[in-house]
Design an enzyme around this catalytic site. Sequence first.
Site, PDB file in Angstrom:
ATOM      1  N   LYS A  40       6.489   1.514  -8.223  1.00  0.00           N
ATOM      2  CA  LYS A  40       6.037   2.197  -7.078  1.00  0.00           C
ATOM      3  C   LYS A  40       6.129   3.890  -7.408  1.00  0.00           C
ATOM      4  O   LYS A  40       5.336   4.750  -7.103  1.00  0.00           O
ATOM      5  CB  LYS A  40       6.555   1.949  -5.946  1.00  0.00           C
ATOM      6  N   GLU A  45       1.955   4.028   4.121  1.00  0.00           N
ATOM      7  CA  GLU A  45       2.240   2.492   4.335  1.00  0.00           C
ATOM      8  C   GLU A  45       3.177   1.841   3.470  1.00  0.00           C
ATOM      9  O   GLU A  45       3.352   2.125   2.368  1.00  0.00           O
ATOM     10  CB  GLU A  45       0.827   1.693   4.566  1.00  0.00           C
ATOM     11  N   SER A  84       8.014  -5.668 -12.921  1.00  0.00           N
ATOM     12  CA  SER A  84       7.503  -4.630 -11.945  1.00  0.00           C
ATOM     13  C   SER A  84       8.618  -3.982 -11.179  1.00  0.00           C
ATOM     14  O   SER A  84       8.632  -2.893 -10.823  1.00  0.00           O
ATOM     15  CB  SER A  84       6.414  -4.996 -11.107  1.00  0.00           C
TER      16      SER A  84
HETATM   17  C1  LIG Z   1       4.754  -3.547  -4.566  1.00  0.00           C
HETATM   18  C2  LIG Z   1       4.964  -4.350  -5.565  1.00  0.00           C
HETATM   19  C3  LIG Z   1       4.420  -5.218  -6.292  1.00  0.00           C
HETATM   20  C4  LIG Z   1       2.884  -5.313  -6.058  1.00  0.00           C
HETATM   21  O1  LIG Z   1       2.029  -4.338  -5.919  1.00  0.00           O
HETATM   22  P1  LIG Z   1       0.878  -4.215  -6.969  1.00  0.00           P
HETATM   23  O2  LIG Z   1       0.090  -2.885  -6.560  1.00  0.00           O
HETATM   24  O3  LIG Z   1       0.173  -5.193  -7.280  1.00  0.00           O
HETATM   25  O4  LIG Z   1       1.883  -3.764  -8.228  1.00  0.00           O
HETATM   26  C5  LIG Z   1       4.912  -5.923  -7.328  1.00  0.00           C
HETATM   27  N1  LIG Z   1       6.025  -5.818  -7.924  1.00  0.00           N
HETATM   28  C6  LIG Z   1       6.886  -5.081  -7.354  1.00  0.00           C
HETATM   29  C7  LIG Z   1       8.393  -5.093  -7.773  1.00  0.00           C
HETATM   30  C8  LIG Z   1       6.598  -4.113  -6.106  1.00  0.00           C
HETATM   31  O5  LIG Z   1       7.418  -3.396  -5.331  1.00  0.00           O
END
Ligand SMILES: *Cc1c(COP(=O)(O)O)cnc(C)c1O
Length: 397
Positions: free
Chosen positions: A91, A113, A379
């Site tokens: 993020k 948000e 992610s």
């Molecule tokens: C917010 C988040 C997601 C989902 O958001 P995308 O916009 O689809 O990437 C996925 N993994 C993590 C660790 C997140 O914080």
Amino acid sequence: MVTETVTQPGRFGIYGGSFIPETLAATVSELKTAYVQVCEDPSFWEELDRLHHTYTGRPTPLTHATQLSTRLGGAQVYLKREDLAHTGAHKINNALGQGLLAKRMGKTRIIAETGAGQHGVATAAVCSMLGLDCVVYMGAEDMERQKPNVFRMRLMGADVQSVNTGSQTLKDAVNEAMRDWVSHPDSYYLLGSALGPHPYPTMVRDFQSVIGREARQQMLDTVGQLPDVVIACVGGGSNAIGIFSGFVDDENVDLRGIEAGGRSNDLGEHAARFNGGKVGVFQGTLSYVLQNDNGQIAGTHSISAGLDYAAVGPEHAQLHDEERAFYTSVTDDEALEGFQILSRWEGIIPALESAHAIADAIRLAPTMQSDQIILINLSGRGDKDIFSVADRLDVVI
Ligand SMILES: *Cc1c(COP(=O)(O)O)cnc(C)c1O
């Protein structure tokens, strides 16, 4: 419904566009102009690079998951470690890019948000580092589920506003943030995924594309070949589009997006937009949306708050229809299994969102050869999820 097929700025095939109230037209147009300007200004990207290096901790490593690969007995599994980026997820790539843009536009107040709180935490961090005021809207239900992130944001000086409308989750927080923006057009709305009206889906992809650029180069430098498959979880779609964008022109690389299969295939029990969603407009953009027969937005469910959203980013809708990327889903239980397997076998606790991508690799790897490669976008890290996982496993901590 929109049926035109001409590609316009902000369109991905027929998807995307800018469906906004008239009161936001001038504000969104100002943002579009500012983004076009920085795209042509190398000093902007140099500053972003420098801060990624000194603040975010980029480049994030590429890890060969050797235990996982050996035990699964098939493809070699590599992880792109966005869990090691500052604040614990991808993020920050977008929050930092948009934060710098806001600063260049002379904005001093940022609106955001957040669902699970990861985007709110990344935005709060960037705002304190750049000296900007920060207001974060968060559903009351999510605030209860993600207390540590609420406290983190407040420690970093953000004003966290509880949203008590609707299901008190992410979509309600987006509505409230947009409402704030309408009444404070001088503020900057820092949207957290590849969603919303143009230019957000393009801009967020561009800021997240650092993941794919780095990962492609790291594969070539350290492994000497590109992956056969790239897997990423898909909420709004920002981490997935970020890594996909590095490989989309490599025809031999399969792209797999993993949605939240939740508890069952029944509407309301999952967040798999490509498995039951219909084309429609939601929160500013045309894409696949989970809705009932009357076009009313359906409730959604996922074990991971970050994937629990009724619409998907418009560029994914195009990649889906063109069959450039393949979308499938993983259930809550499979994600929980992936969460534990990566922790146990690699010493890496993944975010529950990322655990969906792990779970897909767990079923795919054994069907592949040992000289083939799966690249997973990890992610985020799972520290935020340990309480809810312990709860699910009936463990008291
Ligand atoms: C917010 C988040 C997601 C989902 O958001 P995308 O916009 O689809 O990437 C996925 N993994 C993590 C660790 C997140 O914080």
